[in-house]
Scaffold this motif. Structure first.
Motif, short mmCIF file in Angstrom:
data_model
loop_
_atom_site.label_atom_id
_atom_site.label_comp_id
_atom_site.label_asym_id
_atom_site.label_seq_id
_atom_site.Cartn_x
_atom_site.Cartn_y
_atom_site.Cartn_z
N ASN A 160 0.83 -1.20 0.00
CA ASN A 160 0.00 0.00 0.00
C ASN A 160 0.87 1.25 0.00
O ASN A 160 2.06 1.21 0.29
CB ASN A 160 -0.93 0.00 1.21
N ASP A 161 0.26 2.36 -0.29
CA ASP A 161 0.94 3.64 -0.32
C ASP A 161 1.19 4.11 1.11
O ASP A 161 0.25 4.32 1.87
CB ASP A 161 0.08 4.64 -1.08
N ILE A 162 2.46 4.29 1.49
CA ILE A 162 2.77 4.68 2.87
C ILE A 162 2.23 6.07 3.20
O ILE A 162 2.02 6.40 4.37
CB ILE A 162 4.28 4.61 3.17
N ALA A 163 2.01 6.90 2.18
CA ALA A 163 1.54 8.26 2.42
C ALA A 163 0.14 8.28 3.03
O ALA A 163 -0.26 9.27 3.65
CB ALA A 163 1.55 9.07 1.13
N THR A 164 -0.62 7.20 2.88
CA THR A 164 -1.97 7.15 3.42
C THR A 164 -2.08 6.22 4.64
O THR A 164 -3.18 6.01 5.15
CB THR A 164 -2.96 6.67 2.34
N ALA A 165 -0.96 5.68 5.10
CA ALA A 165 -0.98 4.71 6.20
C ALA A 165 -1.31 5.38 7.53
O ALA A 165 -0.89 6.51 7.80
CB ALA A 165 0.36 4.00 6.30
N GLU A 166 -2.06 4.67 8.37
CA GLU A 166 -2.40 5.17 9.70
C GLU A 166 -1.29 4.88 10.72
O GLU A 166 -1.13 5.61 11.70
CB GLU A 166 -3.71 4.53 10.18
N LYS A 167 -0.53 3.81 10.48
CA LYS A 167 0.58 3.44 11.37
C LYS A 167 1.78 3.05 10.53
O LYS A 167 1.63 2.35 9.53
CB LYS A 167 0.18 2.27 12.28
N LEU A 168 2.96 3.50 10.95
CA LEU A 168 4.18 3.20 10.21
C LEU A 168 5.30 2.79 11.16
O LEU A 168 5.45 3.36 12.25
CB LEU A 168 4.64 4.41 9.40
N VAL A 169 6.08 1.80 10.74
CA VAL A 169 7.32 1.42 11.42
C VAL A 169 8.45 1.75 10.46
O VAL A 169 8.50 1.21 9.35
CB VAL A 169 7.33 -0.07 11.78
N CYS A 170 9.34 2.63 10.87
CA CYS A 170 10.40 3.10 9.98
C CYS A 170 11.75 2.54 10.41
O CYS A 170 12.10 2.55 11.60
CB CYS A 170 10.46 4.63 9.99
N VAL A 171 12.52 2.04 9.45
CA VAL A 171 13.85 1.48 9.73
C VAL A 171 14.92 2.38 9.11
O VAL A 171 14.72 2.97 8.05
CB VAL A 171 13.98 0.05 9.18
N ASN A 195 18.81 -8.95 7.83
CA ASN A 195 18.09 -9.90 8.67
C ASN A 195 17.32 -9.20 9.78
O ASN A 195 16.32 -9.73 10.29
CB ASN A 195 19.06 -10.92 9.28
N ASP A 196 17.80 -7.99 10.16
CA ASP A 196 17.11 -7.24 11.22
C ASP A 196 15.75 -6.71 10.76
O ASP A 196 14.95 -6.26 11.58
CB ASP A 196 17.97 -6.07 11.68
N MET A 197 15.51 -6.76 9.46
CA MET A 197 14.20 -6.34 8.95
C MET A 197 13.09 -7.17 9.56
O MET A 197 11.95 -6.71 9.67
CB MET A 197 14.17 -6.45 7.43
N LYS A 198 13.42 -8.38 9.97
CA LYS A 198 12.42 -9.25 10.58
C LYS A 198 11.85 -8.64 11.85
O LYS A 198 10.66 -8.80 12.17
CB LYS A 198 13.01 -10.63 10.87
N LEU A 199 12.70 -7.89 12.60
CA LEU A 199 12.24 -7.23 13.82
C LEU A 199 11.14 -6.21 13.48
O LEU A 199 10.13 -6.12 14.17
CB LEU A 199 13.41 -6.53 14.51
N ALA A 200 11.39 -5.44 12.42
CA ALA A 200 10.41 -4.44 11.99
C ALA A 200 9.14 -5.11 11.48
O ALA A 200 8.03 -4.65 11.76
CB ALA A 200 11.01 -3.55 10.91
N GLU A 201 9.29 -6.19 10.75
CA GLU A 201 8.13 -6.89 10.19
C GLU A 201 7.25 -7.46 11.28
O GLU A 201 6.01 -7.39 11.20
CB GLU A 201 8.61 -8.00 9.25
N GLU A 202 7.86 -8.03 12.33
CA GLU A 202 7.08 -8.61 13.43
C GLU A 202 6.33 -7.52 14.20
O GLU A 202 5.18 -7.69 14.59
CB GLU A 202 8.00 -9.39 14.35
N LEU A 203 7.02 -6.38 14.43
CA LEU A 203 6.37 -5.28 15.15
C LEU A 203 5.23 -4.71 14.31
O LEU A 203 4.13 -4.44 14.81
CB LEU A 203 7.39 -4.18 15.46
N ALA A 204 5.48 -4.52 13.02
CA ALA A 204 4.45 -3.98 12.13
C ALA A 204 3.24 -4.90 12.06
O ALA A 204 2.09 -4.43 12.01
CB ALA A 204 5.04 -3.77 10.74
#
Length: 308
Positions: free
Chosen positions: A186-197, A205-214
């Protein structure tokens, strides 16, 4: 004839401009007029606060071609101020209209206020390190970017619609092909919640941390420019900043983002900003509502666990 005039080629943006317009109208005791192309939208705009809707009836598809016609209408109506949606096409149209009317133009205002006969705008300068306040002359044009204001709400407001048949000139516009931008997910510009790395992640491999939180937050993932353009961990439509996407979510959580001014310029309007970084002097903490100093490899799993 005076009044506040509003125009955007996108209906949702017009509804957002009505929020700014109503506050201004109350301060100046002015009427709100909307210029639009769809008679079907007129009733909705009236319910959201428009006193008068000028519906331009034409089957020509390119908004830029209407600049001369809109300029002619505004010249006749003599508006107090004109609010135009700050989309790419809206800014192009606004610049043409301002040139034809020989009037002032303020781009990317994030606030507009009226008191007595004085109207002032505020806009960000120098990538977010300064705010410029400007007093408008009569008839000035102001562009306001999408999502700067929330959409106006329906009410029992009454107004009227005027239909105008037009035939715009299209001497300079020839479109051979249209290729819409395809966003991954989806377009991040319209997102209600964002996790930024950011660069604070050790490796991909640390992207998995962000994916799980998101996933727990039902949020989307975004990034800083370097993560997209240097590391290529995410596509370029996912980076936030001055030259990337401008976002305004209800919740913005940053992981390992230092918070340089170019990045903050793209997310500073988020309603709640939570920052996690090992450097207690990181600039991101100046923009954050909540800051956690520590190792994201320890903190993010704990946050994810608490979310159940």
């Amino acid at each position: 004839m005076a009044g506040i005039y509003i125009y955007s080629e996108e209906q949702p943006v017009t509804e957002q401009l009505l929020t700014a317009g109503k506050t201004l109208a109350n301060s100046l005791n002015e009427k709100i007029n909307v210029i639009d192309f769809s008679e079907q939208d007129s009733e909705s705009f009236i319910k959201k606060g428009a006193d008068h809707v000028l519906c331009l009836k034409s089957d020509h598809p390119w908004p830029e071609s209407y600049a001369q016609i809109i300029a002619d209408i505004l010249k006749e109506k003599d508006p107090t101020v004109v609010l135009i949606g700050g989309t790419l096409r809206g800014k192009t149209t606004a610049s043409i209209i301002a040139a034809k009317l020989q009037t002032g133009l303020v781009n990317n205002a994030f606030a507009i206020e009226g008191s007595g006969s004085v109207i002032e705008t505020k806009r960000i300068m120098y990538s977010g390190i300064a705010v410029c306040t400007e007093e408008l002359c009569h008839g000035s044009i102001v562009t306001i970017e999408p999502r700067t204001f929330d959409a106006a709400q329906d009410s029992d407001h009454q107004g009227d619609t005027e239909n105008i048949d037009i035939q715009p000139e299209a001497k300079t516009i020839t479109v051979g092909n249209v290729c819409p931008i395809v966003h991954q997910d989806n377009d991040i510009a319209t997102a209600e919640k964002l996790v930024c790395v950011g660069r604070g992640l050790s490796d991909q491999n640390d992207m998995k941390l962000a994916e799980e939180l998101a996933e727990k937050l039902h949020a989307q993932i975004c990034c800083t420019r370097s993560v997209a353009e240097d590391y290529h961990w995410l596509t370029t439509d996912k980076y936030v900043g001055l030259s990337g996407a401008k976002v305004k979510p209800n919740l913005y959580i940053s992981m390992g983002v230092s918070g340089q001014v170019q990045h903050v310029a793209g997310m500073r309007d988020s309603k709640v900003i939570v920052a996690v970084d090992t450097n207690e002097n990181a600039p991101i903490f100046a923009a954050a509502d909540y800051g956690i100093v520590g190792d994201l490899h320890e903190i993010i799993p704990l946050l994810t666990k608490e979310l159940g």
